[in-house]
Design a protein around this motif. Structure first.
Motif, short mmCIF file in Angstrom:
data_model
loop_
_atom_site.label_atom_id
_atom_site.label_comp_id
_atom_site.label_asym_id
_atom_site.label_seq_id
_atom_site.Cartn_x
_atom_site.Cartn_y
_atom_site.Cartn_z
N SER A 66 33.53 46.45 27.28
CA SER A 66 34.94 46.07 27.13
C SER A 66 35.76 46.57 28.31
O SER A 66 36.99 46.50 28.29
CB SER A 66 35.50 46.67 25.83
OG SER A 66 35.42 48.09 25.86
N LEU A 67 35.11 47.06 29.35
CA LEU A 67 35.81 47.57 30.54
C LEU A 67 36.37 46.41 31.38
O LEU A 67 35.75 45.35 31.45
CB LEU A 67 34.86 48.40 31.41
CG LEU A 67 34.31 49.70 30.81
CD1 LEU A 67 33.23 50.27 31.71
CD2 LEU A 67 35.44 50.71 30.63
N PRO A 68 37.50 46.63 32.04
CA PRO A 68 38.02 45.61 32.95
C PRO A 68 37.03 45.31 34.08
O PRO A 68 36.30 46.22 34.51
CB PRO A 68 39.30 46.25 33.51
CG PRO A 68 39.67 47.31 32.54
CD PRO A 68 38.39 47.80 31.95
N GLU A 69 37.02 44.07 34.55
CA GLU A 69 36.05 43.66 35.58
C GLU A 69 36.13 44.53 36.84
O GLU A 69 35.11 44.89 37.42
CB GLU A 69 36.27 42.20 35.96
CG GLU A 69 35.76 41.22 34.93
CD GLU A 69 35.65 39.80 35.48
OE1 GLU A 69 35.85 39.61 36.69
OE2 GLU A 69 35.35 38.89 34.69
N ASP A 70 37.37 44.86 37.26
CA ASP A 70 37.50 45.63 38.50
C ASP A 70 36.90 47.02 38.36
O ASP A 70 36.35 47.57 39.31
CB ASP A 70 38.97 45.72 38.95
CG ASP A 70 39.84 46.43 37.93
OD1 ASP A 70 39.67 46.20 36.71
OD2 ASP A 70 40.71 47.22 38.35
N VAL A 71 36.97 47.60 37.16
CA VAL A 71 36.39 48.93 36.92
C VAL A 71 34.87 48.84 36.98
O VAL A 71 34.21 49.69 37.57
CB VAL A 71 36.86 49.48 35.55
CG1 VAL A 71 36.13 50.78 35.21
CG2 VAL A 71 38.36 49.70 35.55
N VAL A 72 34.31 47.80 36.37
CA VAL A 72 32.85 47.61 36.38
C VAL A 72 32.35 47.45 37.82
O VAL A 72 31.35 48.07 38.22
CB VAL A 72 32.45 46.38 35.54
CG1 VAL A 72 30.94 46.12 35.64
CG2 VAL A 72 32.85 46.58 34.08
N LYS A 73 33.07 46.66 38.61
CA LYS A 73 32.66 46.45 40.01
C LYS A 73 32.79 47.73 40.83
O LYS A 73 32.00 47.98 41.73
CB LYS A 73 33.51 45.33 40.63
CG LYS A 73 33.18 43.96 40.07
CD LYS A 73 34.13 42.89 40.60
CE LYS A 73 33.80 41.52 40.00
NZ LYS A 73 34.79 40.49 40.42
N ARG A 74 33.79 48.55 40.49
CA ARG A 74 34.00 49.81 41.20
C ARG A 74 32.80 50.75 41.04
O ARG A 74 32.48 51.51 41.94
CB ARG A 74 35.27 50.49 40.69
CG ARG A 74 35.82 51.57 41.62
CD ARG A 74 37.07 52.21 41.04
NE ARG A 74 38.06 51.21 40.65
CZ ARG A 74 38.88 51.33 39.61
NH1 ARG A 74 38.83 52.40 38.84
NH2 ARG A 74 39.74 50.37 39.34
#
Length: 427
Positions: free
Chosen positions: A378-386
């Motif tokens: 459920s994490l935001p996409e930008d956080v996952v990519k980070r």
């Protein structure tokens, strides 16, 4: 199509793969819970491994310190062990007034009364005093350095005790090979500098990943961190250990009692028998879950499952990590360490200032560089990519991404429903 489900938060996530794909499950072997725990503890301390019975190890007049794990390890159920242990010590001539408890907090914060109660139980706290170890206390005892140059500063109460008994739990550990045993001393009741220097040995003689190739889950021989921990614990002095192995239902399945090394190794072997799962070969795709709520509420805790899954994936393969992360990343230092960029920069930063969250970040980045990791959360996409992972919002999307990366449908898949507990071992 073949349908299967993995735990995701408080729900189940369904995956569908073509029937032609070879799908195998990696799960813990069946284990028998101990029916009468008090009897089993008494039996274990009366017939220990590598030393005399506990009743002969202690004597009247001894000041005894019992080291317990902190609130981050409630799965050990220390509150079940302690009443029996205190009774055995009383019967051996050591009254409650000569016994104290020290929490192996390592570099964690001190515990609250509520947490002390959760660890020990109300009745035990009414019988004996409890003290939190503080790794930056000014009265730590200086024992010099280990053979690897680690400064040994140890809790004064532990050092001055006539007898030291360790309680704890034995499980796979991604830095020390296995938890339990000597870890209750080092890092449990040692100084901050000892903890940092010991953990930094993970970077000594590093391989391409920035980490020493002998730093592996389930490996203690040749593992510089594990060997240093044991040397320090032996230097400090341990008279008896009472460790447990628990299954995925938190039931006791084995009690390891006796001399520090022998009893701990016996518990490690049982852990391997239950949670070390032999596989014939690695697969193109591993789909791993932390086991759902509450084990997957934060990404930081899910890295253990991710790390275990790497041992089941062949070169050029893909991992799908299933972890809801309802509480987010779970560790700000872990998340922030990724700002150092590539593995090489993270490695240099860790050499300059070692932290355990930084090490977990480096390990994560190393895994993601070698094997693409698709995260369903459920994490935001930008956080996952980070954190160097590939975001997916559903099982279907994750499987499509995996097929794109591989260039075809995977020919073989391992499912790991309790990835944090199970460790794949190639035959």
């Amino acid at each position: 199509m073949t349908r299967f489900e993995l735990a995701y938060g408080k729900e189940m996530l369904a995956f569908e793969l073509p029937a032609s794909v070879k799908v195998q499950e990696i799960k813990a072997k069946a284990s028998q819970p101990i029916p009468d725990i008090e009897q089993a503890i008494r039996q274990a301390v009366a017939h220990p491994l590598g030393t005399a019975p506990l009743a002969k190890v202690v004597k009247a007049g001894d000041q005894v310190v019992i080291v317990v794990s902190d609130v981050t390890r409630l799965w050990i159920r220390t509150d079940v062990l302690l009443p029996v242990l205190l009774d055995v010590l009383n019967e051996a001539g050591v009254p409650d007034k000569d016994i104290s408890i020290v929490t192996a907090t390592g570099d964690h914060r001190v515990q609250t009364l509520e947490e002390h109660t959760a660890i020990c139980g109300t009745k035990v706290l009414a019988r004996v005093p409890i003290y939190d170890h503080e790794c930056k206390a000014d009265d730590l005892v200086d024992l010099g350095k280990s053979s690897q140059g680690t400064p040994i500063l140890v809790n004064r109460r532990v050092w001055e005790a006539d007898k030291v008994i360790l309680t704890g739990g034995i499980a796979y550990h991604l830095l020390a090979g296995f938890g339990g045993g000597r870890k209750s001393i080092a890092p449990g009741v040692c100084g901050y500098e000892m903890i940092q220097k010991n953990h930094a040995l993970a970077l000594k003689d590093a391989g391409p990943s920035g980490i020493n190739p002998n730093i592996e889950t389930g490996k203690m021989d040749g593992n510089p961190v594990a060997e240093d921990m044991l040397e320090i614990a032996l230097r400090v002095g341990v008279d008896f250990i009472l460790n447990v192995v628990v299954n995925e239902k938190k039931e006791f399945v084995y009690i390891a009692a006796g001399e520090l090394e022998q009893a701990h190794l016996a518990g490690c072997r049982v852990t391997e028998e239950i949670f070390g799962i032999e596989i014939d070969e690695k697969a193109e795709l591993a789909i791993v879950s932390s086991g759902g709520y509450p084990k997957d509420i934060q990404l930081y805790q899910a890295i253990k499952a991710l790390d275990n899954s790497t041992y089941a994936v062949r070169e050029g393969g893909v991992i799908i990590l299933v972890s809801e992360c309802s509480d987010g990343i779970g560790s700000r230092p872990f998340e922030e360490f990724f700002k150092h960029g590539e593995v090489e920069n993270m490695n240099a930063q860790l050499h300059a200032n070692f932290t355990m969250p930084g090490f977990v970040s480096l390990r994560t980045a190393s895994i993601c560089r070698k094997t693409p990791v698709i995260l369903i959360s459920s994490l935001p996409e930008d956080v996952v990519k980070r954190v160097k992972m590939i975001p997916a919002h559903s099982a279907d999307e994750a499987l499509q991404l995996a097929a794109q990366i591989l260039g075809h449908q995977p020919d073989s898949v391992y499912l790991m429903p309790h990835g944090g507990n199970t460790f794949p071992i190639v035959n």
